[in-house]
Design an enzyme around this catalytic site. Structure first.
Site, PDB file in Angstrom:
ATOM      1  N   GLU A  97       0.849  -1.194   0.000  1.00 35.30           N
ATOM      2  CA  GLU A  97       0.000   0.000   0.000  1.00 35.30           C
ATOM      3  C   GLU A  97       0.880   1.236   0.000  1.00 35.30           C
ATOM      4  OE1 GLU A  97      -2.566   1.545  -0.886  1.00 35.30           O
ATOM      5  OE2 GLU A  97      -4.083   0.819   0.497  1.00 35.30           O
ATOM      6  N   ASP A  98       0.373   2.314  -0.563  1.00 35.35           N
ATOM      7  CA  ASP A  98       1.142   3.553  -0.582  1.00 35.35           C
ATOM      8  C   ASP A  98       1.015   4.321   0.732  1.00 35.35           C
ATOM      9  OD1 ASP A  98      -1.518   4.242  -1.027  1.00 35.35           O
ATOM     10  OD2 ASP A  98      -1.127   5.482  -2.783  1.00 35.35           O
ATOM     11  N   ASP A 101      -4.194   6.009   6.144  1.00 37.95           N
ATOM     12  CA  ASP A 101      -4.595   7.125   7.001  1.00 37.95           C
ATOM     13  C   ASP A 101      -5.709   6.664   7.936  1.00 37.95           C
ATOM     14  OD1 ASP A 101      -6.654   7.265   5.017  1.00 37.95           O
ATOM     15  OD2 ASP A 101      -5.601   8.866   4.011  1.00 37.95           O
ATOM     16  N   PHE A 150      -2.016  16.242   3.599  1.00 32.89           N
ATOM     17  CA  PHE A 150      -2.324  15.592   2.328  1.00 32.89           C
ATOM     18  C   PHE A 150      -1.039  15.584   1.508  1.00 32.89           C
ATOM     19  CE2 PHE A 150      -3.896  14.774  -1.850  1.00 32.89           C
ATOM     20  CZ  PHE A 150      -4.929  13.882  -1.623  1.00 32.89           C
ATOM     21  N   ARG A 163       1.740  12.173  -9.219  1.00 32.75           N
ATOM     22  CA  ARG A 163       2.241  10.825  -8.913  1.00 32.75           C
ATOM     23  C   ARG A 163       3.721  10.682  -9.256  1.00 32.75           C
ATOM     24  NH1 ARG A 163      -1.894   7.234  -7.811  1.00 32.75           N
ATOM     25  NH2 ARG A 163      -3.897   7.703  -8.761  1.00 32.75           N
TER      26      ARG A 163
END
Length: 174
Positions: A97-98, A101, A150, A163
């Site tokens: 997973e990147d 949160d 963010f 990205r």
């Protein structure tokens, strides 16, 4: 929205940490075959760099799960946009997973995958925002813990942009 991006984690720091994580995984999975599931689209950059340094046998699949759309905040709804191509029963699974949160997406994804009877299931994330967690989920491997900002870059996006940045940066509203 007008914004700029401030670098939080450099490309060099990311690469060094990925090497450390790969070394741990190589030790943990010695003598085993690892089946990785890269969560599209954000984790692809991380997965590619990580897998270049994995020395145990690896097979790979992809899933695409969404809870953001084009928003900066998770809407709490989970949608599986692309499911696995292969069965995972009896396999040692590593979800790549990147970012975690709230943990909601990964919590539900983990629950779904466990119903498919893997031999083992572990999670690796590049970034972890523990302050945002709304469900109990702890990655087995974590690149960096970050504050509640963010972030974009190294696969993470804002409305499909940024990205391709080689670093992790925080979006700052102007």
């Amino acid at each position: 929205m007008n914004y700029h991006i401030e670098e939080m984690i450099s490309a060099k720091e990311i690469q060094e940490r990925i090497t450390e994580l790969a070394n741990r995984i190589n030790v943990d999975y010695v003598g085993k075959e690892l089946h990785v599931i890269s969560i599209l689209k954000g984790s692809v950059f991380f997965a590619c760099e990580l897998l270049k340094q994995i020395t145990v046998p690896v097979t790979m699949d992809f899933m695409q799960v969404s809870s953001y759309g084009n928003n900066m905040v998770s809407n709490g709804e989970i949608t599986v946009l692309k499911d696995l191509d292969e069965e995972i029963s009896g396999k040692d699974i590593l979800i790549i997973e990147d970012i975690i949160d709230t943990g909601n997406t990964l919590y539900h994804l983990r629950k779904l995958l466990l119903t498919r009877n893997p031999q083992s299931l572990k999670i690796i994330t590049l970034l972890d925002k523990t302050d945002c967690r709304t469900v109990e989920i702890v990655p087995d491997y974590c690149g960096f813990q970050i504050p509640d900002k963010f972030v974009v870059g190294f696969g993470l996006d804002y409305a499909q942009k940024h990205r391709n940045l080689p670093y992790i940066g925080a979006i700052i509203q102007d």
